[in-house]
Design a protein around this motif. Structure first.
Motif, PDB file in Angstrom:
ATOM      1  N   ALA A  26       0.821  -1.214   0.000  1.00  0.00           N
ATOM      2  CA  ALA A  26       0.000   0.000   0.000  1.00  0.00           C
ATOM      3  C   ALA A  26       0.857   1.267   0.000  1.00  0.00           C
ATOM      4  CB  ALA A  26      -0.927   0.014   1.212  1.00  0.00           C
ATOM      5  N   LEU A  27       2.113   1.158   0.434  1.00  0.00           N
ATOM      6  CA  LEU A  27       3.052   2.282   0.546  1.00  0.00           C
ATOM      7  C   LEU A  27       2.587   3.349   1.536  1.00  0.00           C
ATOM      8  CD1 LEU A  27       4.162   2.928  -3.159  1.00  0.00           C
ATOM      9  CD2 LEU A  27       5.187   1.398  -1.475  1.00  0.00           C
ATOM     10  N   LEU A  28       1.743   2.975   2.474  1.00  0.00           N
ATOM     11  CA  LEU A  28       1.176   3.968   3.385  1.00  0.00           C
ATOM     12  C   LEU A  28       1.750   3.903   4.792  1.00  0.00           C
ATOM     13  CD1 LEU A  28      -2.544   3.821   2.193  1.00  0.00           C
ATOM     14  CD2 LEU A  28      -0.700   5.333   1.431  1.00  0.00           C
ATOM     15  N   GLY A  29       2.943   3.379   4.919  1.00  0.00           N
ATOM     16  CA  GLY A  29       3.586   3.288   6.221  1.00  0.00           C
ATOM     17  C   GLY A  29       3.225   1.993   6.909  1.00  0.00           C
ATOM     18  N   GLY A  30       3.967   1.678   7.917  1.00  0.00           N
ATOM     19  CA  GLY A  30       3.749   0.437   8.656  1.00  0.00           C
ATOM     20  C   GLY A  30       4.701   0.379   9.828  1.00  0.00           C
ATOM     21  N   GLY A  31       5.167  -0.814  10.136  1.00  0.00           N
ATOM     22  CA  GLY A  31       6.101  -0.988  11.234  1.00  0.00           C
ATOM     23  C   GLY A  31       7.525  -1.030  10.725  1.00  0.00           C
ATOM     24  N   GLY A  32       8.442  -1.336  11.616  1.00  0.00           N
ATOM     25  CA  GLY A  32       9.839  -1.513  11.257  1.00  0.00           C
ATOM     26  C   GLY A  32      10.430  -0.322  10.543  1.00  0.00           C
ATOM     27  N   VAL A  33      11.275  -0.615   9.545  1.00  0.00           N
ATOM     28  CA  VAL A  33      11.960   0.444   8.803  1.00  0.00           C
ATOM     29  C   VAL A  33      10.959   1.332   8.066  1.00  0.00           C
ATOM     30  CG1 VAL A  33      12.432  -0.867   6.674  1.00  0.00           C
ATOM     31  CG2 VAL A  33      13.981   0.942   7.384  1.00  0.00           C
ATOM     32  N   ASP A  34       9.879   0.767   7.582  1.00  0.00           N
ATOM     33  CA  ASP A  34       8.848   1.534   6.876  1.00  0.00           C
ATOM     34  C   ASP A  34       8.274   2.620   7.777  1.00  0.00           C
ATOM     35  OD1 ASP A  34       6.995   2.291   4.921  1.00  0.00           O
ATOM     36  OD2 ASP A  34       5.680   0.593   5.267  1.00  0.00           O
ATOM     37  N   GLY A  35       7.879   2.251   8.974  1.00  0.00           N
ATOM     38  CA  GLY A  35       7.337   3.228   9.917  1.00  0.00           C
ATOM     39  C   GLY A  35       8.365   4.275  10.314  1.00  0.00           C
ATOM     40  N   ALA A  36       9.608   3.838  10.532  1.00  0.00           N
ATOM     41  CA  ALA A  36      10.669   4.767  10.918  1.00  0.00           C
ATOM     42  C   ALA A  36      10.922   5.799   9.810  1.00  0.00           C
ATOM     43  CB  ALA A  36      11.947   4.000  11.233  1.00  0.00           C
ATOM     44  N   ILE A  37      10.934   5.346   8.559  1.00  0.00           N
ATOM     45  CA  ILE A  37      11.153   6.267   7.443  1.00  0.00           C
ATOM     46  C   ILE A  37       9.992   7.249   7.323  1.00  0.00           C
ATOM     47  CG2 ILE A  37      11.251   6.402   4.911  1.00  0.00           C
ATOM     48  CD1 ILE A  37      13.035   3.842   5.047  1.00  0.00           C
ATOM     49  N   HIS A  38       8.776   6.766   7.449  1.00  0.00           N
ATOM     50  CA  HIS A  38       7.618   7.669   7.362  1.00  0.00           C
ATOM     51  C   HIS A  38       7.639   8.698   8.489  1.00  0.00           C
ATOM     52  CE1 HIS A  38       4.833   6.571   4.066  1.00  0.00           C
ATOM     53  NE2 HIS A  38       5.551   5.459   4.064  1.00  0.00           N
ATOM     54  N   ARG A  39       7.985   8.272   9.701  1.00  0.00           N
ATOM     55  CA  ARG A  39       8.043   9.226  10.820  1.00  0.00           C
ATOM     56  C   ARG A  39       9.126  10.275  10.589  1.00  0.00           C
ATOM     57  NH1 ARG A  39       7.052   4.452  13.443  1.00  0.00           N
ATOM     58  NH2 ARG A  39       9.242   4.114  13.970  1.00  0.00           N
ATOM     59  N   ALA A  40      10.294   9.845  10.140  1.00  0.00           N
ATOM     60  CA  ALA A  40      11.415  10.769   9.960  1.00  0.00           C
ATOM     61  C   ALA A  40      11.218  11.703   8.769  1.00  0.00           C
ATOM     62  CB  ALA A  40      12.717   9.985   9.797  1.00  0.00           C
ATOM     63  N   ALA A  41      10.557  11.218   7.723  1.00  0.00           N
ATOM     64  CA  ALA A  41      10.355  12.036   6.518  1.00  0.00           C
ATOM     65  C   ALA A  41       9.246  13.062   6.688  1.00  0.00           C
ATOM     66  CB  ALA A  41      10.053  11.147   5.322  1.00  0.00           C
ATOM     67  N   GLY A  42       8.329  12.804   7.615  1.00  0.00           N
ATOM     68  CA  GLY A  42       7.229  13.728   7.842  1.00  0.00           C
ATOM     69  C   GLY A  42       5.999  13.396   7.010  1.00  0.00           C
ATOM     70  N   PRO A  43       4.910  14.113   7.247  1.00  0.00           N
ATOM     71  CA  PRO A  43       3.615  13.784   6.631  1.00  0.00           C
ATOM     72  C   PRO A  43       3.568  13.934   5.107  1.00  0.00           C
ATOM     73  CG  PRO A  43       3.468  15.855   7.843  1.00  0.00           C
ATOM     74  CD  PRO A  43       4.804  15.251   8.167  1.00  0.00           C
ATOM     75  N   ARG A  44       4.472  14.720   4.527  1.00  0.00           N
ATOM     76  CA  ARG A  44       4.452  14.868   3.061  1.00  0.00           C
ATOM     77  C   ARG A  44       4.801  13.555   2.359  1.00  0.00           C
ATOM     78  NH1 ARG A  44       8.325  19.667   1.990  1.00  0.00           N
ATOM     79  NH2 ARG A  44       9.365  18.639   3.719  1.00  0.00           N
ATOM     80  N   LEU A  45       5.567  12.673   3.036  1.00  0.00           N
ATOM     81  CA  LEU A  45       5.889  11.384   2.422  1.00  0.00           C
ATOM     82  C   LEU A  45       4.624  10.557   2.242  1.00  0.00           C
ATOM     83  CD1 LEU A  45       7.960   9.396   1.311  1.00  0.00           C
ATOM     84  CD2 LEU A  45       8.266   8.541   3.645  1.00  0.00           C
ATOM     85  N   LEU A  46       3.779  10.528   3.245  1.00  0.00           N
ATOM     86  CA  LEU A  46       2.519   9.787   3.134  1.00  0.00           C
ATOM     87  C   LEU A  46       1.658  10.348   1.997  1.00  0.00           C
ATOM     88  CD1 LEU A  46       0.637   7.586   4.163  1.00  0.00           C
ATOM     89  CD2 LEU A  46      -0.220   9.216   5.866  1.00  0.00           C
ATOM     90  N   GLU A  47       1.595  11.665   1.888  1.00  0.00           N
ATOM     91  CA  GLU A  47       0.837  12.292   0.799  1.00  0.00           C
ATOM     92  C   GLU A  47       1.379  11.858  -0.561  1.00  0.00           C
ATOM     93  OE1 GLU A  47       0.655  16.567   1.189  1.00  0.00           O
ATOM     94  OE2 GLU A  47       0.404  16.395   3.372  1.00  0.00           O
ATOM     95  N   ALA A  48       2.695  11.854  -0.707  1.00  0.00           N
ATOM     96  CA  ALA A  48       3.316  11.461  -1.980  1.00  0.00           C
ATOM     97  C   ALA A  48       3.063   9.982  -2.275  1.00  0.00           C
ATOM     98  CB  ALA A  48       4.814  11.742  -1.938  1.00  0.00           C
ATOM     99  N   CYS A  49       3.126   9.153  -1.252  1.00  0.00           N
ATOM    100  CA  CYS A  49       2.896   7.717  -1.439  1.00  0.00           C
ATOM    101  C   CYS A  49       1.455   7.424  -1.831  1.00  0.00           C
ATOM    102  CB  CYS A  49       3.276   6.949  -0.177  1.00  0.00           C
ATOM    103  SG  CYS A  49       5.058   6.808   0.074  1.00  0.00           S
ATOM    104  N   ARG A  50       0.524   8.165  -1.270  1.00  0.00           N
ATOM    105  CA  ARG A  50      -0.891   7.973  -1.636  1.00  0.00           C
ATOM    106  C   ARG A  50      -1.103   8.170  -3.135  1.00  0.00           C
ATOM    107  NH1 ARG A  50      -2.846  10.609   3.568  1.00  0.00           N
ATOM    108  NH2 ARG A  50      -3.690   8.827   4.694  1.00  0.00           N
ATOM    109  N   LYS A  51      -0.379   9.124  -3.709  1.00  0.00           N
ATOM    110  CA  LYS A  51      -0.515   9.424  -5.140  1.00  0.00           C
ATOM    111  C   LYS A  51       0.055   8.319  -6.020  1.00  0.00           C
ATOM    112  CE  LYS A  51      -0.434  14.361  -4.316  1.00  0.00           C
ATOM    113  NZ  LYS A  51       0.363  15.581  -4.340  1.00  0.00           N
ATOM    114  N   LEU A  52       0.915   7.465  -5.462  1.00  0.00           N
ATOM    115  CA  LEU A  52       1.532   6.394  -6.253  1.00  0.00           C
ATOM    116  C   LEU A  52       0.608   5.199  -6.468  1.00  0.00           C
ATOM    117  CD1 LEU A  52       5.120   6.404  -4.706  1.00  0.00           C
ATOM    118  CD2 LEU A  52       4.386   7.381  -6.902  1.00  0.00           C
TER     119      LEU A  52
END
Length: 174
Positions: A26-52
């Motif tokens: 889904a590319l919408l974040g999760g646990g482990g490294v995925d969650g850590a990257i989403h937290r560190a990158a900030g909310p714009r990463l989730l917005e960009a991933c939603r568009k993919l």
């Protein structure tokens, strides 16, 4: 051929052109490294991933790094381990090949990978490490590929596995 090295670090802190996210489809974040990257990158990463619109297993997508030191995040979806009889090795190798190809298309010279699929997806670390290193060695013989590939290890145990595998003759593994 690219320089390959392994380090023990937090991938979200690396000052490289791109880091690879071991994402879910889904590319919408999760646990482990995925969650850590989403937290560190900030909310714009989730917005960009939603568009993919997601990403199939073995493929890769790219976004800006936003609040990360890295310019880009390459998202790839590794296979869930089912005992090795469900095309897992080919899918895992595809993650590395497709991530490197996408990175090269965006001018990436330095890229860092986590140990894809070895967390909650259950891929055995020794087999995943062998596939990662052998695949990256093969792909990076092309001079258009990133010039430095870093295997960013979460633990000292992971680092020892990667370092040992990098000392093995290419294609053979330990």
């Amino acid at each position: 051929m690219s320089l390959l090295r392994a380090i023990h670090a937090d991938i979200t802190t690396l000052d490289v052109d791109a880091i690879v996210n071991a994402a879910n489809s889904a590319l919408l974040g999760g646990g482990g490294v995925d969650g850590a990257i989403h937290r560190a990158a900030g909310p714009r990463l989730l917005e960009a991933c939603r568009k993919l619109g997601g990403c199939p297993t073995g493929e890769a997508r790219i976004t800006p790094g936003f609040d990360l030191p890295a310019r880009f995040v390459v998202h790839t979806v590794g296979p869930v381990w089912h005992g090795g009889h469900a095309n897992e090795a080919a899918l895992l190798a595809a993650c590395y090949r497709n991530s490197l190809q996408l990175a090269a298309e965006h001018g990436v010279q330095r890229i860092a990978f986590p140990a894809i699929s070895t967390g909650v997806y259950g891929y055995p670390l020794d087999e995943a490490t062998r596939i990662a290193i052998n695949t990256v060695r093969g792909v990076t013989e092309d001079p258009a590929m990133p010039q430095e590939v870093i295997f960013c290890c979460f633990s000292a145990r992971d680092l020892a596995m990667y370092e040992g595998e990098m000392l093995a003759p290419p294609g053979l593994g330990s």
